[in-house]
Design a protein around this motif. Structure first.
Motif, PDB file in Angstrom:
ATOM      1  N   THR A  33     -10.588   3.500  -2.823  1.00 31.51           N
ATOM      2  CA  THR A  33     -10.890   2.935  -1.505  1.00 31.51           C
ATOM      3  C   THR A  33     -12.290   2.334  -1.458  1.00 31.51           C
ATOM      4  O   THR A  33     -12.680   1.740  -0.442  1.00 31.51           O
ATOM      5  CB  THR A  33     -10.761   3.997  -0.386  1.00 31.51           C
ATOM      6  OG1 THR A  33     -11.623   5.102  -0.663  1.00 31.51           O
ATOM      7  CG2 THR A  33      -9.337   4.490  -0.283  1.00 31.51           C
ATOM      8  N   GLN A  35      -3.776   4.006   1.203  1.00 30.73           N
ATOM      9  CA  GLN A  35      -3.222   4.678   0.034  1.00 30.73           C
ATOM     10  C   GLN A  35      -3.443   6.191   0.009  1.00 30.73           C
ATOM     11  O   GLN A  35      -2.508   6.949  -0.271  1.00 30.73           O
ATOM     12  CB  GLN A  35      -3.745   4.036  -1.250  1.00 30.73           C
ATOM     13  CG  GLN A  35      -3.164   2.672  -1.517  1.00 30.73           C
ATOM     14  CD  GLN A  35      -3.504   2.168  -2.904  1.00 30.73           C
ATOM     15  OE1 GLN A  35      -3.512   2.920  -3.866  1.00 30.73           O
ATOM     16  NE2 GLN A  35      -3.770   0.882  -3.014  1.00 30.73           N
ATOM     17  N   SER A  70       0.827  -1.210   0.000  1.00 31.58           N
ATOM     18  CA  SER A  70       0.000   0.000   0.000  1.00 31.58           C
ATOM     19  C   SER A  70       0.861   1.259   0.000  1.00 31.58           C
ATOM     20  O   SER A  70       0.499   2.272  -0.609  1.00 31.58           O
ATOM     21  CB  SER A  70      -0.933   0.011   1.214  1.00 31.58           C
ATOM     22  OG  SER A  70      -1.946  -0.966   1.068  1.00 31.58           O
ATOM     23  N   TYR A 115       2.073   1.753  -3.527  1.00 29.95           N
ATOM     24  CA  TYR A 115       0.956   2.232  -4.344  1.00 29.95           C
ATOM     25  C   TYR A 115       0.686   3.709  -4.079  1.00 29.95           C
ATOM     26  O   TYR A 115       0.412   4.489  -5.003  1.00 29.95           O
ATOM     27  CB  TYR A 115      -0.310   1.429  -4.043  1.00 29.95           C
ATOM     28  CG  TYR A 115      -0.415   0.125  -4.791  1.00 29.95           C
ATOM     29  CD1 TYR A 115      -0.212   0.059  -6.164  1.00 29.95           C
ATOM     30  CD2 TYR A 115      -0.755  -1.050  -4.117  1.00 29.95           C
ATOM     31  CE1 TYR A 115      -0.325  -1.143  -6.857  1.00 29.95           C
ATOM     32  CE2 TYR A 115      -0.873  -2.256  -4.794  1.00 29.95           C
ATOM     33  CZ  TYR A 115      -0.658  -2.301  -6.166  1.00 29.95           C
ATOM     34  OH  TYR A 115      -0.776  -3.489  -6.830  1.00 29.95           O
ATOM     35  N   ILE A 117      -6.234  -0.904   1.292  1.00 30.74           N
ATOM     36  CA  ILE A 117      -6.322   0.124   0.268  1.00 30.74           C
ATOM     37  C   ILE A 117      -6.632   1.482   0.899  1.00 30.74           C
ATOM     38  O   ILE A 117      -6.377   2.532   0.318  1.00 30.74           O
ATOM     39  CB  ILE A 117      -7.389  -0.253  -0.784  1.00 30.74           C
ATOM     40  CG1 ILE A 117      -7.099   0.421  -2.121  1.00 30.74           C
ATOM     41  CG2 ILE A 117      -8.788   0.082  -0.305  1.00 30.74           C
ATOM     42  CD1 ILE A 117      -7.938  -0.094  -3.263  1.00 30.74           C
TER      43      ILE A 117
END
Length: 296
Positions: free
Chosen positions: A102, A255, A15, A18, A252
Motif C-alpha cells: 500500500t 487489498q 483489487s 489481488y 491498492i
C-alpha cells in the motif's frame, strides 16, 4: 451506467482478485511450485490468453517510437514487479504483503505529479495519508508470523520493490493506454515478459511435478493465471483509460482489507476491532483519493 462508474468497478474488481491472491498463492509455494516457477506460469498463461483473444480483435501496428516504452512497461510490470512479489510472498506472510504494497500510491502520486503533470489536491493527499495510517495500523497490530515464512524482513523489502515498480509501470503505460487497444498492449507486454523472465524462472518451472499435482494446487494456479494475471491487468488497463494513474494506485488500499476478510472466511485468521477500524480508515482513504468534481 457512466464510464467513470465502470472504471471504478473495474479497479475494485482487480483489487479484490489481488487481495484473494495473497492467501491462495502463498498456500502452494514452495510445496508445489517455486516463486520464480510460478512467475513463468503466470506470464506464459496470460500471454497465451491475450494472443488467443487478439484473434477476435483488430490488428494494430506498434509505432517504432513506442518500442522502448513497451520494453519499459514489460520490465517494470511483467518482470521485476512479479518476481519481487512472488519471491517476497514465499518468504513473508500474506497479510504483510497486502499491507506493505500500500506504499505504492505514495510513490505513484509523486511520479504522477512529476511526469504526468497531474494536479495533487488537498483532498487526494488527505485520502492517501488516511489510507496509509490505516495500513500502518494493520502492520503494527494485524500481522502474524507463519511457519512457512522463512525470511520476513527480506520478503517485506521485496514487497516494497513490488509496489514501487508497479507504480512505475502505471506511469509508463498511461500514455499508450489510449493509443492502443487493451488487447494489443497486453499481448505484446506479456510476450516480452515471457522472454525477460525465462532465463530466471525456467529451472523452477521445469522442477514442478506437473503430472502429480493435487486438484487444489491446480485450481490455485489456474486462478493466478486467469484471475490474478489475465483479468487484473485487463481490468486495470480498462480503468486507466478513464481514471488517473494515481486514482488507480489508490485502490491498492483495498487489498489488505480484502486479504484479511478472505483469510477470516477460510479460517486462516481472525478479525479484531483494531483490524475493523483499520479497514474503515482504508476505505475512507480510497473514497477521498478517488473523489473528483469533474474528471478522474
Amino acid at each position: 451506467m457512466n464510464q467513470r462508474v465502470l472504471a471504478l468497478a473495474a479497479a475494485t474488481g482487480a483489487s479484490t482478485i489481488y487481495g484473494i491472491n495473497h492467501t491462495l498463492a502463498k498456500g502452494v509455494m514452495p510445496v508445489y511450485i517455486g516463486a520464480f516457477g510460478f512467475i513463468l506460469l503466470r506470464v506464459l498463461g496470460a500471454s497465451a490468453l491475450f494472443w488467443l483473444l487478439s484473434i477476435f480483435s483488430k490488428s494494430e501496428k506498434i509505432d517504432r517510437v513506442d518500442y522502448w516504452r513497451f520494453l519499459g512497461c514489460a520490465v517494470f510490470g511483467m518482470f521485476v514487479n512479479m518476481l519481487a512479489f512472488f519471491k517476497g510472498l514465499s518468504l513473508s506472510t500474506p497479510i504483510n504483503s497486502s499491507v506493505i504494497i500500500t506504499l505504492s500510491p505514495v510513490i505513484l502520486l509523486i511520479l504522477s505529479a512529476l511526469f504526468l503533470k497531474e494536479r495533487i489536491g488537498f483532498t487526494k493527499i488527505l485520502g492517501i495519508l488516511i489510507g496509509m495510517f490505516g495500513a500502518l495500523v494493520l502492520v503494527l497490530f494485524g500481522a502474524a508470523d507463519q511457519p512457512n515464512a522463512p525470511n520476513i524482513p527480506l520478503g517485506n523489502l521485496l514487497f516494497f520493490v513490488n509496489g514501487a515498480t508497479y507504480a512505475v509501470y502505471l506511469i509508463l503505460v498511461k500514455p499508450i493506454s489510449n493509443k492502443y487497444s487493451t488487447i494489443t498492449l497486453m499481448k505484446w507486454l506479456f510476450l516480452i515478459g515471457v522472454l525477460l523472465n525465462l532465463p530466471f524462472t525456467l529451472t523452477e518451472f521445469t522442477a514442478v511435478d506437473w503430472l502429480n499435482l493435487p486438484a487444489h494446487a491446480i485450481w490455485v494456479m489456474v486462478f493466478v493465471v486467469v484471475g490474478t494475471t489475465f483479468s487484473t491487468y485487463l481490468l486495470n488497463l480498462y480503468a486507466l483509460k478513464t481514471l488517473k494513474a494515481s486514482t488507480i494506485g489508490a485502490f491498492i488500499y483495498l487489498q489488505p482489507v480484502i486479504a484479511i476478510l478472505f483469510a477470516v472466511l477460510v479460517g486462516a485468521d481472525h478479525l479484531s476491532w483494531v483490524r475493523a477500524g483499520a479497514a474503515a480508515l482504508i476505505f475512507l482513504g480510497v473514497y477521498l483519493s478517488t473523489r473528483t468534481k469533474k474528471t478522474a
